[in-house]
Design a protein around this motif. Sequence first.
Motif, PDB file in Angstrom:
ATOM      1  N   VAL A 134       0.834  -1.209   0.000  1.00 46.90           N
ATOM      2  CA  VAL A 134       0.000   0.000   0.000  1.00 46.90           C
ATOM      3  C   VAL A 134       0.864   1.253   0.000  1.00 46.90           C
ATOM      4  O   VAL A 134       0.641   2.172  -0.793  1.00 46.90           O
ATOM      5  N   THR A 135       1.870   1.313   0.869  1.00 48.33           N
ATOM      6  CA  THR A 135       2.711   2.512   0.943  1.00 48.33           C
ATOM      7  C   THR A 135       3.494   2.728  -0.352  1.00 48.33           C
ATOM      8  O   THR A 135       3.671   3.868  -0.777  1.00 48.33           O
ATOM      9  N   THR A 136       3.929   1.666  -0.998  1.00 51.46           N
ATOM     10  CA  THR A 136       4.632   1.793  -2.274  1.00 51.46           C
ATOM     11  C   THR A 136       3.700   2.367  -3.340  1.00 51.46           C
ATOM     12  O   THR A 136       4.089   3.251  -4.101  1.00 51.46           O
ATOM     13  N   ALA A 137       2.468   1.873  -3.391  1.00 55.98           N
ATOM     14  CA  ALA A 137       1.498   2.365  -4.379  1.00 55.98           C
ATOM     15  C   ALA A 137       1.148   3.824  -4.119  1.00 55.98           C
ATOM     16  O   ALA A 137       1.056   4.628  -5.053  1.00 55.98           O
ATOM     17  N   LEU A 138       0.972   4.199  -2.849  1.00 52.27           N
ATOM     18  CA  LEU A 138       0.617   5.583  -2.528  1.00 52.27           C
ATOM     19  C   LEU A 138       1.780   6.540  -2.782  1.00 52.27           C
ATOM     20  O   LEU A 138       1.572   7.684  -3.170  1.00 52.27           O
ATOM     21  N   ALA A 139       2.988   6.086  -2.568  1.00 55.34           N
ATOM     22  CA  ALA A 139       4.163   6.932  -2.775  1.00 55.34           C
ATOM     23  C   ALA A 139       4.367   7.277  -4.245  1.00 55.34           C
ATOM     24  O   ALA A 139       4.885   8.346  -4.571  1.00 55.34           O
ATOM     25  N   SER A 140       3.957   6.381  -5.136  1.00 53.13           N
ATOM     26  CA  SER A 140       4.159   6.621  -6.557  1.00 53.13           C
ATOM     27  C   SER A 140       3.168   7.635  -7.120  1.00 53.13           C
ATOM     28  O   SER A 140       3.345   8.115  -8.228  1.00 53.13           O
ATOM     29  N   GLY A 141       2.123   7.955  -6.374  1.00 52.18           N
ATOM     30  CA  GLY A 141       1.174   8.989  -6.803  1.00 52.18           C
ATOM     31  C   GLY A 141       0.226   8.547  -7.892  1.00 52.18           C
ATOM     32  O   GLY A 141      -0.958   8.453  -7.673  1.00 52.18           O
ATOM     33  N   ASP A 142       0.739   8.282  -9.063  1.00 49.11           N
ATOM     34  CA  ASP A 142      -0.120   7.882 -10.179  1.00 49.11           C
ATOM     35  C   ASP A 142      -0.107   6.372 -10.392  1.00 49.11           C
ATOM     36  O   ASP A 142      -0.532   5.877 -11.422  1.00 49.11           O
ATOM     37  N   GLY A 143       0.347   5.644  -9.390  1.00 52.05           N
ATOM     38  CA  GLY A 143       0.445   4.187  -9.478  1.00 52.05           C
ATOM     39  C   GLY A 143      -0.873   3.484  -9.228  1.00 52.05           C
ATOM     40  O   GLY A 143      -1.923   4.102  -9.084  1.00 52.05           O
ATOM     41  N   VAL A 144      -0.796   2.186  -9.155  1.00 54.07           N
ATOM     42  CA  VAL A 144      -1.962   1.342  -8.937  1.00 54.07           C
ATOM     43  C   VAL A 144      -1.666   0.411  -7.761  1.00 54.07           C
ATOM     44  O   VAL A 144      -0.601  -0.192  -7.696  1.00 54.07           O
ATOM     45  N   LEU A 145      -2.616   0.314  -6.837  1.00 54.38           N
ATOM     46  CA  LEU A 145      -2.506  -0.639  -5.740  1.00 54.38           C
ATOM     47  C   LEU A 145      -3.015  -1.973  -6.253  1.00 54.38           C
ATOM     48  O   LEU A 145      -4.140  -2.076  -6.736  1.00 54.38           O
ATOM     49  N   GLU A 146      -2.174  -2.992  -6.160  1.00 55.03           N
ATOM     50  CA  GLU A 146      -2.555  -4.332  -6.615  1.00 55.03           C
ATOM     51  C   GLU A 146      -2.444  -5.299  -5.448  1.00 55.03           C
ATOM     52  O   GLU A 146      -1.380  -5.466  -4.863  1.00 55.03           O
ATOM     53  N   LEU A 147      -3.562  -5.922  -5.087  1.00 58.55           N
ATOM     54  CA  LEU A 147      -3.601  -6.933  -4.033  1.00 58.55           C
ATOM     55  C   LEU A 147      -4.259  -8.192  -4.585  1.00 58.55           C
ATOM     56  O   LEU A 147      -5.065  -8.129  -5.514  1.00 58.55           O
TER      57      LEU A 147
END
Length: 77
Positions: free
Chosen positions: A31-44
Motif C-alpha cells: 500500500v505505501t509503495t502504491a501511494l508513494a508513486s502517486g499515479d500508481g496502482v494498488l494491486e492486491l
Amino acid sequence: MSVEVKIGIENSPRELSLTSKDDADKVYKTVTTALASGDGVLELTDEKGSRVLVPAAKIAYVEVGSAESRRVGFGAA
C-alpha cells in the motif's frame, strides 16, 4: 495468517473489502509503495487468487486487520 483489507475509494459510498493471504506487513508495504508513486496502482490478491487493482490517486483510506479475530454467533467468546 490471513488479513482483512478494507479500502475506501473517493466518491464511492461503499468500501472495497477483501481477505489476503499475505501478512499485514507485506500488505502495508504494498500500500505505501502504491501511494508513494502517486499515479500508481494498488494491486492486491485475495484468498481465492483474484487480483484487485485500485488507482492509488483514488484511495481515501486503507484499513488492515486480522481476519481471524472476528467471531459471530452463539459460540462467540
